[in-house]
Design a protein around this motif. Structure first.
Motif, short mmCIF file in Angstrom:
data_model
loop_
_atom_site.label_atom_id
_atom_site.label_comp_id
_atom_site.label_asym_id
_atom_site.label_seq_id
_atom_site.Cartn_x
_atom_site.Cartn_y
_atom_site.Cartn_z
N PHE A 179 0.86 -1.34 0.13
CA PHE A 179 -0.03 0.05 -0.06
C PHE A 179 0.43 1.07 -0.02
CE2 PHE A 179 -2.15 -3.46 2.21
CZ PHE A 179 -3.28 -3.39 1.68
N GLY A 180 0.51 2.50 -0.70
CA GLY A 180 1.40 3.09 -0.67
C GLY A 180 1.07 4.56 -2.32
N SER A 181 2.34 4.44 -2.26
CA SER A 181 2.40 5.80 -3.76
C SER A 181 1.79 5.33 -4.85
CB SER A 181 3.60 6.32 -3.70
OG SER A 181 3.35 7.19 -4.60
N PRO A 182 1.20 6.40 -5.53
CA PRO A 182 0.62 6.00 -7.12
C PRO A 182 1.87 5.45 -8.08
CG PRO A 182 0.20 7.70 -6.43
CD PRO A 182 0.13 7.25 -5.79
N ASP A 183 3.14 6.60 -7.90
CA ASP A 183 4.23 6.50 -8.18
C ASP A 183 5.37 5.21 -7.95
OD1 ASP A 183 3.93 8.78 -9.04
OD2 ASP A 183 4.76 9.92 -7.87
N ILE A 184 5.18 4.15 -6.66
CA ILE A 184 5.96 3.30 -6.85
C ILE A 184 5.41 2.36 -6.69
CG2 ILE A 184 6.89 2.55 -4.29
CD1 ILE A 184 8.17 5.53 -5.67
N ILE A 185 3.85 1.81 -6.17
CA ILE A 185 3.72 0.72 -5.93
C ILE A 185 2.94 -0.29 -7.24
CG2 ILE A 185 1.51 -1.24 -4.79
CD1 ILE A 185 3.24 0.46 -2.37
N PRO A 186 3.09 0.46 -8.07
CA PRO A 186 2.68 -0.01 -9.19
C PRO A 186 3.76 -0.95 -9.65
CG PRO A 186 1.07 1.93 -9.20
CD PRO A 186 1.91 1.69 -8.44
N ILE A 187 4.91 0.33 -9.30
CA ILE A 187 6.28 -0.57 -10.19
C ILE A 187 6.22 -1.61 -10.31
CG2 ILE A 187 8.88 -0.04 -10.13
CD1 ILE A 187 8.24 2.53 -8.96
N PHE A 188 6.24 -1.94 -9.05
CA PHE A 188 6.52 -3.56 -8.87
C PHE A 188 5.18 -5.09 -8.28
CE2 PHE A 188 9.39 -0.70 -6.59
CZ PHE A 188 10.67 -1.80 -6.62
N CYS A 189 4.40 -3.96 -8.26
CA CYS A 189 3.03 -4.99 -8.32
C CYS A 189 1.92 -5.03 -9.72
CB CYS A 189 1.89 -4.54 -6.83
SG CYS A 189 2.86 -4.16 -5.90
N SER A 190 2.37 -4.23 -9.83
CA SER A 190 0.59 -3.74 -11.32
C SER A 190 0.61 -5.36 -12.56
CB SER A 190 1.04 -2.69 -12.48
OG SER A 190 2.19 -2.70 -13.30
N ALA A 191 1.85 -5.88 -12.10
CA ALA A 191 2.01 -6.96 -13.50
C ALA A 191 2.30 -8.39 -12.58
CB ALA A 191 3.32 -6.98 -14.02
#
Ligand SMILES: [Zn+2]
Ligand SMILES: [Zn+2]
Length: 1001
Positions: A179-191
């Motif tokens: 959980f956190g910033s939209p700039d960081i979390i998706p880098i690692f989790c979006s896929a």
């Protein structure tokens, strides 16, 4: 090209290729016509070649400096534990939390993070985690979670979220909650399919308010998830499995640091907030699981400088706190001497490893274990019994882990094998493609070392096994660097050879076409002989290129390698095809006396000094101040030999140079000063009046004739002149009026806007109709561009416009004087060879060694036209208020266009003066252009080696843009030539017939 002058002089008497006389006057006309066509074709071809070459070589920096370190296809190596130390791991990253603000007490002597301090003293381990610049959020998180320092090549991929492209601790986990910033979390989790994550909308990152609620948001999300699990058996089951990672990204400190700086109470209070969150997470999880199988890691991605920014390698940015506790983590140990040393002697941020703990942290008695940021990834993996991320370069920090001796060795062996696997993979990829593969020698026998380690482990001699494993790991890391830079030597050699080849091609072209050597080479028989011989050279060049291309194909080299190598081979083929010319030059050189070489060396030394000065001026614009202070004195002393003092010219040259030297001392961010802009309108008018006075009063004087001479009628011109003066006056008034109106009413009056556009637009057309003498045309251009420049100015740059123009005038006077004195000398001692003029036209003469001065001075003035009022950093932060005299609404494109146009105006002045000088001293302008390109490519080579791939984004970006800007000069200068040609092409100078003498001055 330094030989040109002397070469020219000697040619007149003997002719280096042994041909003399002028008996083919019948054929002359035909030869001249065909030669001119040939020359034109050749010039076009060289320009096209130059543009293509610079474009191709510019791309090479991406193959050399910005190659991704990531390889794929390695197998993960899990540590051989009977049971992993922890079942789940909590990673808390406080974005932008710097170490000292975390550890030190406040003014009242109270510590800001009481909970984590208590942990450090009683329950866990601590240290400083060293981040590598660029200290930005994304590289920092990648280092912590994936274990490698992301290469700036990621820039070229647009920083997309690319979790598939690299492995991470989250990838290897059973499930990750983030959980956190939209700039960081998706880098690692979006896929990542096995992840549960959420991020707040971008609008939450509003810098105006206290951002610590962002930290609360992350915590609340996680707390909500745990609460939901009581009603959701599936989620509960998932939460009770092993190999789980919980990642809370706490953005508060970063936002507050940027908005309020790290000394503000809001930032410092945020430190308390993250400490509180760490405490709440700890209690929440301990209450939830009650099994003591959770490990906790608290750290930061980067620090925060005192100014509220981050990115560079300053300790405030690279030093971040690291606190670890819980399952698998050791308890605190009392500090023993310099025990916090690690296996490395310096960290990735280049800080020494034995920096003592500051006294006021109050932690000198607790052992501190510093790590490189990437070491946290293997630490997390090992705690959970996971394989280290396959792209990781982190060394497992054993100081943090509570393991028995056997487990310690197993953990390090797994870490070593994982790094070794990357090396083997890189080595395999290289060797399967290369024909002449050079392996990384120290690790040729790695399998022997591995089996030795296994033997030692089974014999329970753990200490020896550990030593071997650590050595192997260090060697593997060295090997990774070896393969990362495997092609460097080859590529750099090819590119440097390419640039050198291009410079030689240019020099040969200048010698052949604009020096007196051309007289001989235009002889038909020579051309035909040349053609026959060069055929062989071309064939061997093609063969070589074909061979190298096949080699490249076999080696599966990137497509651009073909282009680099092809371009270089092509250039050198061109050079070798001119071997007759080279041989002629060599022969000629050998016959020279020593004083000739001294002259040549002196010219070369001066050129190199000036070019190097220009290179350094990109980062230090104050150099121009020194340059112009010295140049003023030197120029007036030199002038003293050719014209008498009482003419006033030497003094004028000196004073104008000193005046210009002031501007590079002023701040690059131009401070607002409206009165200065208004006054400089008056200065411009005064200067033009002086020029006018000179033009009318020097009419009869022979020295001034070549400058003041013009063919056209005077009545219309004087009217035009009055209109121009009037327009400058109007623009000066308009600067005052529209600024005043805007500050009072917060908007631009539409009539003001209309007048401004009208004045600026019409005044630029007027110079086209002015008299075509050098002085009158140039001062008309000066007046014509003054209104738009004034209307776009906000401060001292308006005065700079006049100062630059005065120096350009001084330059013209200087060249005129030295042209005169040389002409006087020449006419007294040499015969007039008519054949000399057949190649370049009746109004141009050959280039001489001393003419090298013109392109060099041009380059200095061309650069000062930009650096006089700013630097590269100030382009980005341009004062927008200057364009508000033209537009009322915000439109970025038009604004950018206006700002760029404002930058162009000083360049245009310099180019116009340059064109005028080439006409005045009758040298071929394109010849001078090629010399400019030649010199600026010395700069290009220098900047090519200065490109950086480490450091802050700004350092990296600047190094690339410096290289790019000099590379683009070949096009930029040419473009400006074409533009200004509109104004300068009709300039006429006095025909050659009358030769004035200085005695009349
Ligand atoms: Zn950050
Ligand atoms: Zn930031």
């Amino acid at each position: 090209m330094f030989l040109v002058g002397e070469l020219g002089r000697s040619m007149r008497s003997d002719g280096i290729l042994g041909v003399g006389g002028s008996d083919q006057s019948r054929a002359t006309a035909v030869v001249v016509a065909s030669r001119r066509r040939w020359l034109k074709r050749r010039e076009t071809w060289l320009v096209v070649l130059g543009v293509a070459l610079h474009a191709v070589y510019m791309l090479s920096i991406f193959d050399i400096y910005f190659k991704t370190p990531i390889v794929h296809g390695m197998d993960p190596v899990p540590p051989r534990f009977s049971e992993p130390p922890a079942k789940r791991l909590v990673l808390l990253i406080s974005d932008g939390l710097r170490a000292d603000k975390f550890f030190e007490p406040d003014e009242e002597g109270k510590y800001r993070a009481p909970f984590l301090r208590n942990i450090i003293k009683n329950q866990g381990r601590w240290g400083v985690s060293h981040a590598r610049p660029p200290t930005e959020s994304r590289p920092g998180h990648v280092a912590i979670i994936a274990g490698f320092y992301e290469d700036p090549s990621a820039v070229t991929k647009g920083w997309k979220a690319n979790p598939v492209e690299f492995d991470s601790v989250f990838n290897q986990s059973r499930h990750t909650f983030a959980f956190g910033s939209p700039d960081i979390i998706p880098i690692f989790c979006s896929a990542l399919p096995h992840s549960t994550w959420n991020s707040y909308p971008h609008e939450y990152e509003d810098f105006a308010t206290d951002a610590s609620f962002l930290d609360e948001w992350s915590f609340d999300q996680f707390e909500g998830l745990l609460n939901r699990s009581h009603a959701d058996p599936k989620l509960k089951e998932l939460l009770h499995q092993d190999k789980l990672v919980v990642f809370l990204h706490l953005l508060g400190c970063d936002s507050n640091g940027h908005a309020h700086r790290p000394y503000s109470s809001i930032y410092l209070n945020n430190v308390k907030v993250v400490d509180k969150i760490a405490e709440r997470v700890y209690h929440l999880l301990e209450d939830y699981y009650r099994d003591n199988r959770t490990s906790y890691i608290f750290t930061a991605d980067h620090g925060m400088s005192d100014k509220g920014s981050h990115g560079d390698g300053h300790p405030t940015n690279t030093d971040t706190p690291l606190v670890a506790w819980g399952a698998g983590i050791q308890y605190p140990k009392p500090a023993s001497g310099n025990s916090h040393s690690d296996s490395v002697t310096t960290f990735v941020d280049k800080h020494a490893h034995d920096m003592p703990t500051p006294y006021d942290w109050g932690l000198r008695r607790v052992e501190r274990v510093d790590v490189n940021q990437a070491d946290i990834a293997p630490l997390m993996s090992t705690l959970l019994g996971l394989p280290c991320p396959v792209n990781s370069v982190g060394n497992l920090p054993l100081g943090y882990m509570k393991l028995n001796e056997a487990e310690e060795v197993e953990a390090v062996v797994a870490n070593t094998k994982q790094i070794l696997n990357q090396l083997l993979r890189k080595s395999y990829i290289k060797s399967s493609n290369s024909l002449f593969f050079k392996p990384f020698k120290p690790l040729v026998h790695h399998s022997f070392s591995l089996s030795q380690i296994d033997e030692l482990i089974s014999a329970k001699s753990y200490e020896a096994a550990m030593k071997l494993a650590v050595d192997l790991r260090n060697l593997s890391l060295e090997g990774l660097h070896y393969f990362q830079t495997y092609d460097w030597l080859m590529l750099m050699t090819v590119i440097t050879l390419g640039y050198t080849g291009w410079m030689i091609v240019l020099a040969l072209h200048v010698l052949q076409c604009y020096s007196s050597l051309s007289g001989d080479l235009s002889k038909k028989e020579h051309l035909s002989v040349q053609k026959k011989d060069s055929g062989k050279v071309y064939i061997s060049g093609c063969l070589l290129m074909a061979i190298l291309s096949v080699l490249n194909l076999v080696e599966h080299s990137p497509p651009l390698y073909h282009a680099y190598i092809g371009m270089t081979v092509f250039l050198w083929t061109q050079i070798f095809s001119e071997y007759r010319l080279i041989r002629g030059l060599w022969k000629y050189l050998r016959e020279r006396r020593a004083d000739y070489f001294i002259k040549l060396l002196f010219a070369a030394a001066v050129a190199v000094v000036i070019v190097e000065l220009l290179v350094h001026s990109f980062t230090e614009r104050k150099l121009y101040t020194w340059f112009f202070l010295i140049a003023g004195v030197v120029a007036s002393i030199l002038l003293h030999f050719s014209i008498p003092w009482r003419s006033g010219i030497p003094v004028f040259v000196c004073i104008s140079c000193w005046f210009l030297s002031v501007f590079t001392l002023m701040p690059a961010e131009i401070p607002d000063n409206n009165n200065l802009v208004v006054t400089s309108g008056a200065i411009i008018i005064v200067i033009s009046l002086a020029a006018k006075w000179l033009g009318t009063h020097a009419e009869g004087n022979k020295f001034w004739q070549s400058i003041t001479f013009h063919e056209s009628r005077t009545q219309m011109c004087s009217m035009l002149y009055c209109i121009q003066i009037f327009l400058v006056g109007v623009s000066s008034v308009m600067v005052f009026l529209s600024t005043k109106h805007r500050t009072q009413n917060q908007e631009l009056h539409s009539s003001h806007q209309f007048i401004n556009w009208l004045v600026a637009g019409s005044s630029m057309v007027l110079p086209l109709f002015s008299a075509n003498g050098i002085l009158s045309r140039l001062s008309s251009i000066f007046l014509g561009f003054a209104p738009p420049f004034l209307l776009l100015s906000i401060g001292y740059e308006a005065v700079f416009y006049s100062a630059l123009a005065v120096v350009l005038m001084a330059w013209i006077l200087f060249e005129n004087a030295s042209h005169h004195s040389s002409k006087v000398k020449e006419s007294s001692l040499s015969e007039n060879n008519t054949e000399e003029h057949i190649t370049i036209g009746s109004d141009e003469r050959y280039l001489q060694l001393s003419d090298v001065r013109i392109p060099l001075v041009f380059m200095v003035l061309f650069n000062v036209a930009f650096f006089g009022t700013g630097n590269f950093a100030s382009i980005a932060s341009f004062e927008i208020s200057s364009v508000y005299r033209f537009i009322t609404i915000f439109s970025p494109f038009l604004m950018a266009a206006l700002l760029i146009f404002k930058l162009f105006i000083p360049f245009m002045l310099v180019i116009c003066a340059f064109s005028a000088i080439t006409k005045l001293v009758r040298v071929p302008r394109l010849g001078c252009y090629f010399l400019v390109i030649l010199f600026s490519d010395i700069m290009t080579i220098h900047f090519f080696f200065l490109v950086k791939n480490t450091g802050s984004w700004m350092e990296i970006g600047n190094s690339i843009s410096h290289f790019g800007i000099v590379s683009a000069q070949v096009v930029f200068v040419l473009l400006l030539f074409a533009l200004t040609n509109l104004y300068t092409r009709s300039i006429r100078i006095k025909p050659l017939s009358t030769s004035p003498s200085l005695k009349t001055l």
